[in-house]
Design a protein around this motif. Structure first.
Motif, PDB file in Angstrom:
ATOM      1  N   TRP A   7     -15.113  53.017 -12.812  1.00 16.65           N
ATOM      2  CA  TRP A   7     -14.344  51.912 -13.375  1.00 16.65           C
ATOM      3  C   TRP A   7     -14.508  50.600 -12.611  1.00 16.65           C
ATOM      4  O   TRP A   7     -14.403  49.528 -13.212  1.00 16.65           O
ATOM      5  N   SER A   8     -14.774  50.654 -11.335  1.00 15.47           N
ATOM      6  CA  SER A   8     -14.899  49.417 -10.558  1.00 15.47           C
ATOM      7  C   SER A   8     -16.350  49.023 -10.308  1.00 15.47           C
ATOM      8  O   SER A   8     -16.620  48.044  -9.612  1.00 15.47           O
ATOM      9  N   GLY A   9     -17.267  49.784 -10.899  1.00 16.15           N
ATOM     10  CA  GLY A   9     -18.677  49.463 -10.759  1.00 16.15           C
ATOM     11  C   GLY A   9     -19.313  49.190 -12.105  1.00 16.15           C
ATOM     12  O   GLY A   9     -18.697  48.570 -12.978  1.00 16.15           O
ATOM     13  N   ASP A  10     -20.548  49.647 -12.285  1.00 14.19           N
ATOM     14  CA  ASP A  10     -21.226  49.541 -13.574  1.00 14.19           C
ATOM     15  C   ASP A  10     -20.769  50.689 -14.463  1.00 14.19           C
ATOM     16  O   ASP A  10     -21.009  51.862 -14.144  1.00 14.19           O
ATOM     17  N   ILE A  11     -20.100  50.340 -15.554  1.00 17.82           N
ATOM     18  CA  ILE A  11     -19.538  51.351 -16.453  1.00 17.82           C
ATOM     19  C   ILE A  11     -20.572  51.638 -17.531  1.00 17.82           C
ATOM     20  O   ILE A  11     -20.644  50.963 -18.565  1.00 17.82           O
ATOM     21  N   LYS A  12     -21.390  52.639 -17.287  1.00 12.09           N
ATOM     22  CA  LYS A  12     -22.446  52.976 -18.240  1.00 12.09           C
ATOM     23  C   LYS A  12     -22.827  54.435 -18.070  1.00 12.09           C
ATOM     24  O   LYS A  12     -22.587  55.019 -17.012  1.00 12.09           O
ATOM     25  N   PRO A  13     -23.372  55.068 -19.117  1.00 12.76           N
ATOM     26  CA  PRO A  13     -23.747  54.471 -20.408  1.00 12.76           C
ATOM     27  C   PRO A  13     -22.539  54.129 -21.266  1.00 12.76           C
ATOM     28  O   PRO A  13     -21.462  54.673 -21.097  1.00 12.76           O
ATOM     29  N   GLY A  14     -22.795  53.199 -22.197  1.00 18.90           N
ATOM     30  CA  GLY A  14     -21.786  52.735 -23.125  1.00 18.90           C
ATOM     31  C   GLY A  14     -22.473  52.070 -24.297  1.00 18.90           C
ATOM     32  O   GLY A  14     -23.635  52.382 -24.613  1.00 18.90           O
ATOM     33  N   PRO A  15     -21.814  51.132 -24.954  1.00 16.50           N
ATOM     34  CA  PRO A  15     -22.398  50.502 -26.144  1.00 16.50           C
ATOM     35  C   PRO A  15     -23.774  49.882 -25.912  1.00 16.50           C
ATOM     36  O   PRO A  15     -24.635  49.935 -26.794  1.00 16.50           O
ATOM     37  N   LEU A  16     -24.012  49.306 -24.723  1.00 15.09           N
ATOM     38  CA  LEU A  16     -25.300  48.650 -24.472  1.00 15.09           C
ATOM     39  C   LEU A  16     -26.440  49.655 -24.415  1.00 15.09           C
ATOM     40  O   LEU A  16     -27.603  49.277 -24.609  1.00 15.09           O
TER      41      LEU A  16
ATOM     42  N   LEU B  21     -12.185  47.335 -25.573  1.00 17.14           N
ATOM     43  CA  LEU B  21     -11.135  48.138 -24.962  1.00 17.14           C
ATOM     44  C   LEU B  21     -11.775  49.500 -24.714  1.00 17.14           C
ATOM     45  O   LEU B  21     -12.288  50.117 -25.651  1.00 17.14           O
ATOM     46  N   PRO B  22     -11.765  49.990 -23.482  1.00 16.17           N
ATOM     47  CA  PRO B  22     -12.481  51.235 -23.204  1.00 16.17           C
ATOM     48  C   PRO B  22     -12.006  52.406 -24.050  1.00 16.17           C
ATOM     49  O   PRO B  22     -12.805  53.208 -24.524  1.00 16.17           O
ATOM     50  N   THR B  23     -10.681  52.535 -24.223  1.00 25.22           N
ATOM     51  CA  THR B  23     -10.155  53.668 -24.987  1.00 25.22           C
ATOM     52  C   THR B  23      -9.331  53.142 -26.153  1.00 25.22           C
ATOM     53  O   THR B  23      -9.869  52.739 -27.167  1.00 25.22           O
ATOM     54  N   THR B  24      -8.009  53.140 -26.019  1.00 25.74           N
ATOM     55  CA  THR B  24      -7.123  52.597 -27.043  1.00 25.74           C
ATOM     56  C   THR B  24      -6.080  51.735 -26.352  1.00 25.74           C
ATOM     57  O   THR B  24      -5.956  51.762 -25.120  1.00 25.74           O
ATOM     58  N   ASN B  25      -5.301  51.011 -27.121  1.00 22.47           N
ATOM     59  CA  ASN B  25      -4.310  50.145 -26.498  1.00 22.47           C
ATOM     60  C   ASN B  25      -3.092  50.897 -25.977  1.00 22.47           C
ATOM     61  O   ASN B  25      -2.239  50.305 -25.311  1.00 22.47           O
ATOM     62  N   ASP B  26      -2.996  52.200 -26.240  1.00 20.20           N
ATOM     63  CA  ASP B  26      -1.899  52.970 -25.649  1.00 20.20           C
ATOM     64  C   ASP B  26      -2.364  53.829 -24.485  1.00 20.20           C
ATOM     65  O   ASP B  26      -1.583  54.605 -23.929  1.00 20.20           O
ATOM     66  N   ARG B  27      -3.637  53.717 -24.110  1.00 20.17           N
ATOM     67  CA  ARG B  27      -4.185  54.495 -22.998  1.00 20.17           C
ATOM     68  C   ARG B  27      -4.699  53.567 -21.903  1.00 20.17           C
ATOM     69  O   ARG B  27      -5.130  52.454 -22.171  1.00 20.17           O
ATOM     70  N   VAL B  28      -4.677  54.088 -20.674  1.00 24.76           N
ATOM     71  CA  VAL B  28      -5.292  53.364 -19.569  1.00 24.76           C
ATOM     72  C   VAL B  28      -6.795  53.614 -19.599  1.00 24.76           C
ATOM     73  O   VAL B  28      -7.243  54.577 -20.226  1.00 24.76           O
ATOM     74  N   PRO B  29      -7.600  52.767 -18.954  1.00 21.37           N
ATOM     75  CA  PRO B  29      -7.228  51.565 -18.239  1.00 21.37           C
ATOM     76  C   PRO B  29      -6.999  50.401 -19.208  1.00 21.37           C
ATOM     77  O   PRO B  29      -7.763  50.229 -20.164  1.00 21.37           O
ATOM     78  N   CYS B  30      -5.981  49.617 -18.950  1.00 20.99           N
ATOM     79  CA  CYS B  30      -5.600  48.522 -19.843  1.00 20.99           C
ATOM     80  C   CYS B  30      -6.330  47.245 -19.442  1.00 20.99           C
ATOM     81  O   CYS B  30      -5.729  46.265 -18.957  1.00 20.99           O
ATOM     82  N   VAL B  31      -7.646  47.271 -19.628  1.00 20.44           N
ATOM     83  CA  VAL B  31      -8.518  46.162 -19.248  1.00 20.44           C
ATOM     84  C   VAL B  31      -9.579  45.971 -20.323  1.00 20.44           C
ATOM     85  O   VAL B  31      -9.827  46.871 -21.135  1.00 20.44           O
ATOM     86  N   TYR B  32     -10.190  44.803 -20.330  1.00 23.03           N
ATOM     87  CA  TYR B  32     -11.353  44.558 -21.181  1.00 23.03           C
ATOM     88  C   TYR B  32     -12.616  44.831 -20.367  1.00 23.03           C
ATOM     89  O   TYR B  32     -12.663  44.571 -19.158  1.00 23.03           O
ATOM     90  N   VAL B  33     -13.626  45.353 -21.050  1.00 23.27           N
ATOM     91  CA  VAL B  33     -14.922  45.578 -20.414  1.00 23.27           C
ATOM     92  C   VAL B  33     -15.961  44.748 -21.143  1.00 23.27           C
ATOM     93  O   VAL B  33     -16.155  44.899 -22.358  1.00 23.27           O
TER      94      VAL B  33
END
Length: 492
Positions: free
Chosen positions: A140-149, A159-171
């Motif tokens: 979570w504090s480094g390169d978050i991959k693989p993912g959409p890219l 939003l990594p998961t949903t708005n009712d789940r952590v982490p509550c951050v934008y990626v």
């Protein structure tokens, strides 16, 4: 009187401009509502929730009455939409927990990668909820991959998961937006540091919970799971619509001459329902109705940007939802108490988590002025068909080997040039065993647990109230055999 040759040529060209349908590959904007029910939109019958922007797209576009998602919950529907493969074929594709690693493996052909390889600029803005990173959990504090890219998107703001789940951050891309390196983020199933929770500090919450949703407190709201760190990076629920639509508008504005694909994956109307103050009180239904108005505003923002960029006529916009509606989904937000006469699933039974029609029959609107004529279509179509259906419209006539095994080319149906939709629809909720199938007017729900087989005739019983499996055993047996064939991979 004969026209001069030069004028005749101009006249012929003008006729072509105004009459001949466009055959150029369109821009594609897929707007994916979250928990938006069939009856939550004005053009589908909602009378107390104003949705003028979506209604206008329907008025000038094609509105489907038998458009389906594949599953009655979010993660599997998103998996099927992007891969063209039923999620229930793949273990571990249920509702993804906060630390889930990427459910779609890099190298898997996706809707984004197919369009990217065809020369499209591809982007996603909004909810992801398909896992990120590699096991055991995302960095979570480094390169978050693989993912959409790594799955065909050129840009990603999620939003990594949903708005009712952590982490509550934008990626953004591979990194958390605004993260202080001295305040790293991590996510846990159990409370790692004795932090206040929705249980221990319930009196401090600005939105109370009804079940679950009582772990970490972010923005005064209890969430699922625990997060530490990232204090300056955490989102504010009430401004989320503005943040996401601004990013989507930026993606549209940055385009050149090449076509683009934007997957706008909205967080509305998923819980926690915390609308921007400008939408509070816009309906008599409390936060659930108000965030539906907010979702409609988001649609209007994207349409406005397309108009400003001069790209609306050449853009195929699809508005749909990941599953059917739900009222109390873990927070006390008056969704039940203030429902009134509103019918979130329209005339259908069930909703989110259900194999009844309300679980997977969802709004489905296609708007493409250069090609699509206004109207209503009764053809059956599923989100699993989007890869095979959008590909030929993007001038892709052969998918990669092994791609989209459950996807059917319904491109002519999608744009209203044919009514020959699917012969049957597979509906799913929960585990692999919880399947149903609809063919014609007959709906068969396979037995699961203590539930017996169910058969409904939707022509005479649209609300699925009378199980007629005993009266029509031959129909039940035929549909059971067809469903088993699909389950085994023998039918498309």
């Amino acid at each position: 009187m004969r026209l001069p040759f030069e004028l005749l040529c101009i006249w012929t060209l003008l006729i072509g401009v105004f009459v001949a349908p466009s055959t150029a590959a369109p821009n594609i904007v897929l707007i994916y509502g979250d928990d938006v029910g069939y009856g939550d939109i004005g053009c589908y019958g909602a009378e107390s929730i104003p949705t003028p922007n979506i209604d206008q797209l329907a008025e000038h576009g094609l509105r489907f009455t038998s458009g389906y998602c594949t599953s009655a919950t979010c993660t599997p529907s998103r998996y099927s939409l992007l891969t063209g493969k039923y999620a229930w074929r793949v273990p571990g594709t249920g509702i993804a927990p906060p630390n889930a690693s990427s459910l779609i493996k890099p190298g898997t052909p996706t809707l984004a990668s197919v369009l990217h390889d065809a020369g499209y600029r591809t982007g996603i803005v909004g909810k992801w909820h398909l896992g990120l990173g590699s096991p055991p959990k995302p960095d979570w504090s480094g390169d978050i991959k693989p993912g959409p890219l790594e799955l065909g998107f050129d840009s990603s703001f999620i939003l990594p998961t949903t708005n009712d789940r952590v982490p509550c951050v934008y990626v953004d891309g591979h990194r958390i937006v605004g993260l202080d390196p001295d305040d790293p983020v991590d996510v846990f199933r159990n409370n790692p540091d004795g932090q206040p929770t929705g249980v221990t500090h319930r009196d401090s919450l600005k939105m109370d919970w009804s079940r679950g949703h009582n772990n970490s407190i972010v923005n005064g709201i209890g969430r699922i799971g625990f997060m530490v760190g990232g204090e300056e990076a955490r989102w504010t629920d009430e401004t989320m619509a503005e943040v996401l639509t601004e990013r989507a508008r930026k993606f549209i504005a940055e385009g050149g001459d090449e076509p683009f694909f934007l997957f706008y994956s909205a967080h509305q109307i998923h819980v926690p329902r915390a609308p921007n103050p400008q939408f509070v009180g816009k309906t008599p239904h409390g936060p659930r109705g108000d965030v539906m108005v907010e979702f409609d505003w988001c649609v209007g923002q994207l349409v406005e940007q397309l108009e400003f960029a001069g790209k609306l006529d050449d853009t195929l916009i699809l508005v749909t939802s990941d599953n059917g509606p739900v009222l109390d989904d873990g927070y006390k937000d008056d969704a039940v108490e203030k429902l009134g006469d509103h019918q979130p699933a329209g005339p259908y039974r069930g909703g989110k988590y259900s194999r009844f029609e309300g679980g997977t029959r969802v709004p489905w609107i296609v708007h493409w002025p250069a090609r699509v004529q206004p109207g209503v279509s009764q053809a059956m179509i599923s989100q699993v068909d989007l890869i095979a259906s959008l590909a030929p419209l993007a001038e892709v006539y052969e998918l990669p080997e092994g791609a989209a095994p459950d996807s059917t080319d319904l491109s002519e149906v999608l744009i209203g040039e044919s009514q020959a939709g699917r012969d049957y629809i597979v509906e799913h909720s929960g585990s692999r065993n919880q399947l149903a199938i609809l063919r014609g007017n007959w709906k068969y729900i396979a037995p699961a647990g203590k539930q017996p087989a169910q058969l409904y005739n939707l022509e005479s019983d649209i609300g699925e109230t009378k199980n007629v499996a005993g009266a029509h055993p031959e129909v039940a047996e035929e549909l059971a055999a067809l469903l088993e064939s699909v389950r085994d991979g023998d039918a498309h």
